[in-house]
Each structure stands twice: as C-alpha cells, then as structure tokens.
Design a protein around this motif. Structure first.
Motif, PDB file in Angstrom:
ATOM      1  N   LEU A  98       2.786   8.516  10.300  1.00  0.00           N
ATOM      2  CA  LEU A  98       2.089   7.268   9.987  1.00  0.00           C
ATOM      3  C   LEU A  98       2.770   6.117  10.708  1.00  0.00           C
ATOM      4  O   LEU A  98       3.996   6.003  10.704  1.00  0.00           O
ATOM      5  CB  LEU A  98       2.120   6.988   8.479  1.00  0.00           C
ATOM      6  CG  LEU A  98       0.980   7.558   7.622  1.00  0.00           C
ATOM      7  CD1 LEU A  98       0.951   9.071   7.717  1.00  0.00           C
ATOM      8  CD2 LEU A  98       1.135   7.116   6.170  1.00  0.00           C
ATOM      9  N   LEU A 100       3.485   2.476  10.396  1.00  0.00           N
ATOM     10  CA  LEU A 100       3.496   1.327   9.475  1.00  0.00           C
ATOM     11  C   LEU A 100       4.017   0.117  10.245  1.00  0.00           C
ATOM     12  O   LEU A 100       5.098  -0.400   9.970  1.00  0.00           O
ATOM     13  CB  LEU A 100       4.389   1.595   8.263  1.00  0.00           C
ATOM     14  CG  LEU A 100       3.798   2.404   7.098  1.00  0.00           C
ATOM     15  CD1 LEU A 100       3.614   3.862   7.499  1.00  0.00           C
ATOM     16  CD2 LEU A 100       4.699   2.334   5.886  1.00  0.00           C
ATOM     17  N   THR A 121      -1.808   2.700   9.892  1.00  0.00           N
ATOM     18  CA  THR A 121      -1.543   2.292   8.514  1.00  0.00           C
ATOM     19  C   THR A 121      -1.372   0.786   8.457  1.00  0.00           C
ATOM     20  O   THR A 121      -0.653   0.211   9.269  1.00  0.00           O
ATOM     21  CB  THR A 121      -0.266   2.967   7.980  1.00  0.00           C
ATOM     22  OG1 THR A 121      -0.372   4.387   8.160  1.00  0.00           O
ATOM     23  CG2 THR A 121      -0.052   2.655   6.513  1.00  0.00           C
ATOM     24  N   LEU A 143      -0.757   0.178   0.769  1.00  0.00           N
ATOM     25  CA  LEU A 143      -1.064   0.660   2.110  1.00  0.00           C
ATOM     26  C   LEU A 143      -2.538   1.019   2.225  1.00  0.00           C
ATOM     27  O   LEU A 143      -3.157   1.489   1.283  1.00  0.00           O
ATOM     28  CB  LEU A 143      -0.242   1.907   2.439  1.00  0.00           C
ATOM     29  CG  LEU A 143       1.285   1.836   2.319  1.00  0.00           C
ATOM     30  CD1 LEU A 143       1.888   3.202   2.615  1.00  0.00           C
ATOM     31  CD2 LEU A 143       1.845   0.782   3.252  1.00  0.00           C
ATOM     32  N   ILE A 145      -4.607   3.536   4.915  1.00  0.00           N
ATOM     33  CA  ILE A 145      -4.366   4.486   5.994  1.00  0.00           C
ATOM     34  C   ILE A 145      -5.682   4.994   6.545  1.00  0.00           C
ATOM     35  O   ILE A 145      -6.696   5.062   5.856  1.00  0.00           O
ATOM     36  CB  ILE A 145      -3.467   5.660   5.559  1.00  0.00           C
ATOM     37  CG1 ILE A 145      -4.158   6.574   4.540  1.00  0.00           C
ATOM     38  CG2 ILE A 145      -2.154   5.142   4.990  1.00  0.00           C
ATOM     39  CD1 ILE A 145      -3.357   7.826   4.232  1.00  0.00           C
ATOM     40  N   SER A 151      -4.957  12.875   5.389  1.00  0.00           N
ATOM     41  CA  SER A 151      -4.821  11.557   4.774  1.00  0.00           C
ATOM     42  C   SER A 151      -4.998  11.561   3.267  1.00  0.00           C
ATOM     43  O   SER A 151      -4.273  10.853   2.545  1.00  0.00           O
ATOM     44  CB  SER A 151      -5.820  10.578   5.405  1.00  0.00           C
ATOM     45  OG  SER A 151      -5.469  10.317   6.753  1.00  0.00           O
ATOM     46  N   ALA A 155      -2.162  10.160   0.810  1.00  0.00           N
ATOM     47  CA  ALA A 155      -2.440   9.033  -0.077  1.00  0.00           C
ATOM     48  C   ALA A 155      -2.125   9.380  -1.527  1.00  0.00           C
ATOM     49  O   ALA A 155      -1.584   8.554  -2.270  1.00  0.00           O
ATOM     50  CB  ALA A 155      -3.899   8.600   0.065  1.00  0.00           C
ATOM     51  N   THR A 165      -2.058   3.564  -2.272  1.00  0.00           N
ATOM     52  CA  THR A 165      -2.508   3.912  -0.924  1.00  0.00           C
ATOM     53  C   THR A 165      -3.979   4.288  -0.947  1.00  0.00           C
ATOM     54  O   THR A 165      -4.407   5.106  -1.758  1.00  0.00           O
ATOM     55  CB  THR A 165      -1.683   5.082  -0.360  1.00  0.00           C
ATOM     56  OG1 THR A 165      -0.291   4.748  -0.399  1.00  0.00           O
ATOM     57  CG2 THR A 165      -2.085   5.384   1.074  1.00  0.00           C
ATOM     58  N   ILE A 171     -10.261   2.141  10.180  1.00  0.00           N
ATOM     59  CA  ILE A 171      -8.894   1.640  10.239  1.00  0.00           C
ATOM     60  C   ILE A 171      -8.762   0.532  11.281  1.00  0.00           C
ATOM     61  O   ILE A 171      -7.904  -0.353  11.144  1.00  0.00           O
ATOM     62  CB  ILE A 171      -7.890   2.790  10.519  1.00  0.00           C
ATOM     63  CG1 ILE A 171      -6.444   2.321  10.262  1.00  0.00           C
ATOM     64  CG2 ILE A 171      -8.066   3.319  11.926  1.00  0.00           C
ATOM     65  CD1 ILE A 171      -6.153   1.893   8.859  1.00  0.00           C
TER      66      ILE A 171
END
Length: 300
Positions: A98, A100, A121, A143, A145, A151, A155, A165, A171
């Motif tokens: 991921l 971030l 993310t 978050l 994602i 996913s 999550a 999440t 996205i």
C-alpha cells in the motif's frame, strides 16, 4: 500478519503502532535515532487518551526483514522508487503493498520497482514526531484504499486494528481530492509556520485557499478526473477539525528537511502547464516554499 512499514515517520509510526497493538508482527523501517529509541523502549504513542509504549521491531534497512504479508510505504514522494527497489527482494509473490503517500502518482511510480501493482491509499490523519520514537496524534486516522483482489481482506484487518479503512471504487478521485487538500494548506502552513486554525484567522488566507482549490479542480477535471462538487466546502472545513495541526511541509522545514512541495503544488503547476490551464496560485506557493528551503540551505 507480518507487516513492514517503509518510512517510519509520523504517519508510518502511528499506523504501525496500532497494528502492533492489535497483535500483528510489525517492523518499522526508519531513521537511526527513531530506530534506536523504539528498539530500546518501544514506540511512544501519545493521543488525547494518554501516552503508552507499544513494543515492536525497528530497523534502518529492509534488507534483513522476513518477507512480509503487508507493506505500508510511507516514505516521502521523492524516495518512492528507491524505497521500492530496496523492498523488492524481500517481497513474497502475494505480499500486498500500500502506498500511504502524498501526491497522486506514487502508486504508479512504486509499481515498477516492486514488480506488481501498488494499492493507492489516501490517508486522513494528523500526526507529528514529537521526539525520537515518539509519535503525537492530533486527530482522525482513517484510510481509503483502492480496489484490488486483496483490498477487502486488508481493509477488514486494518479496521479490526482501530484503523477505519474503506475500499473505494475510484481511487484516482480520492487521491486527487487529498492532493487538493494538501495544496490548499501545506505550503501556507509551512510559510507561516502556523497550524491550520490560526492560519485561517489571517485576513486573506481563505481567499488564497479558494483560489488554490479552484486551480486544482480545473486541472484535475482537465486530466479526466471526476471531482466532487462539494470539495471546496470539505477543504474549508479542515481547520475546524484539526486546528492545532501543522502541515507535513511545515514539519519538514522545522527539521531542516526537504519537503514534498514539488509533488503537491508543484505537481499541479506542472500538470497545468502541460494542459494549458493557468496555475498562478499553486506556482506561487511552490516557489515560496522552495525559496525558504534555499534560504535555509535545505536540499537533497
């Protein structure tokens, strides 16, 4: 899960700490001063609810880590490719990665070195490093994602670790919306060295923010990205939600470290130039931060 956090700054330490507290096997990859403090006493997490030490592992180099199930990449945007290259030899075929990170193009830039799609993310959290191995939480911590075969399971695991999440179908829209939020406040907070609340009390700041956001929305839509109609209102609501938070760019300048302005307002200004969309407000903020860096001898 075995979890590696690549880039154990404020964001990486906060989410890595929560995952470790929930029972996952977490290793933070970060700077030596943080690594030494964390290995000696654990990660000190300070929130409005109090202070606590969380035991976990920390290292300066990913070369010796065991192959992880999940990687959270939290390095600065300029270090994306290098981080991916350092991680690649340690990844399993099914390791989920991921990104971030701030900006909108890091998942694509990360995917090449790691040899698989990185999952974009969006991070909404107010944190700062208050000392070696000491992360201070100001607000939020959720978050968004991107969709992938892994996913939903990711999550669920993150949410179970008190990291709310949500998997989102678009996205790119979410990444651009966060980029616009960063463009609105990161540079201004850094230039003034003020948190968001006091920043917005200065006459004219709100109008500057509106101009920056309008430019960003124009270039996003010219790029084919759908931007929600209420984004202006959401951006202007941020200071009321986190009035004591300084931007990551302000924190970088305070530490004498180069920030990510070239990947925030600078990215938007470059994209606008490519598309023929004027970006005077974003270009001005990018240059203002670069001038501060130059005056302080901050560079890579």
């Amino acid at each position: 899960m075995k979890v590696v956090v690549m880039g154990a700054g404020a964001v990486g330490c906060y989410f890595g700490g929560l995952l470790a507290e929930a029972g996952h096997d977490v290793t933070l990859i970060g700077r030596p001063n943080h690594v030494e403090a964390i290995n000696a006493k654990g990660l000190l997490l300070e929130t409005k609810a109090g202070r606590r030490f969380i035991p976990l592992k920390a290292a300066t180099d990913p070369g010796a880590i065991e192959p992880p199930d999940l990687v959270l990449v939290c390095v600065k945007s300029a270090d994306t490719e290098a981080a991916g290259a350092a991680l690649a030899p340690r990844l399993k075929p099914d390791t989920a990665v991921l990104s971030l990170q701030n900006g909108v193009d890091n998942p694509q830039r990360l995917s090449g070195p790691i040899g698989r799609p990185a999952i974009g993310t969006v991070v909404y959290v107010g944190t700062e490093m208050a000392g070696p191995g000491h992360v201070l939480h100001h607000g939020r911590g959720d978050l968004l994602i991107g969709a992938s075969p892994q996913s939903d399971a990711i999550a669920a695991a993150l949410t179970a670790a008190n990291i709310s999440t949500t998997v989102v179908p678009d996205i790119d829209q979410a990444l651009w919306s966060k980029l616009i939020l960063n463009c609105a406040y990161n540079a201004l907070s850094a230039i003034a060295d003020l948190p968001y609340g006091p920043l917005m009390q200065v006459e004219g700041t709100r109008e500057v923010v509106r101009n920056v956001v309008a430019e960003c929305i124009a270039v996003a839509r010219a790029s084919g990205v759908s931007i929600p109609d209420d984004l202006h209102d959401k951006v202007l609501a941020l200071p009321g939600m986190m009035p004591s938070q300084k931007s990551s760019t302000a924190q970088d300048l305070a530490r004498g470290k180069p920030g990510e302005i070239d990947f925030l307002n600078g990215f938007v200004a470059r994209r606008g130039a490519e598309l023929g969309v004027p970006m005077p407000a974003n270009l001005t903020l990018q240059v203002a931060v670069k001038l501060i860096e130059a005056s302080r001898g901050i560079g890579r």
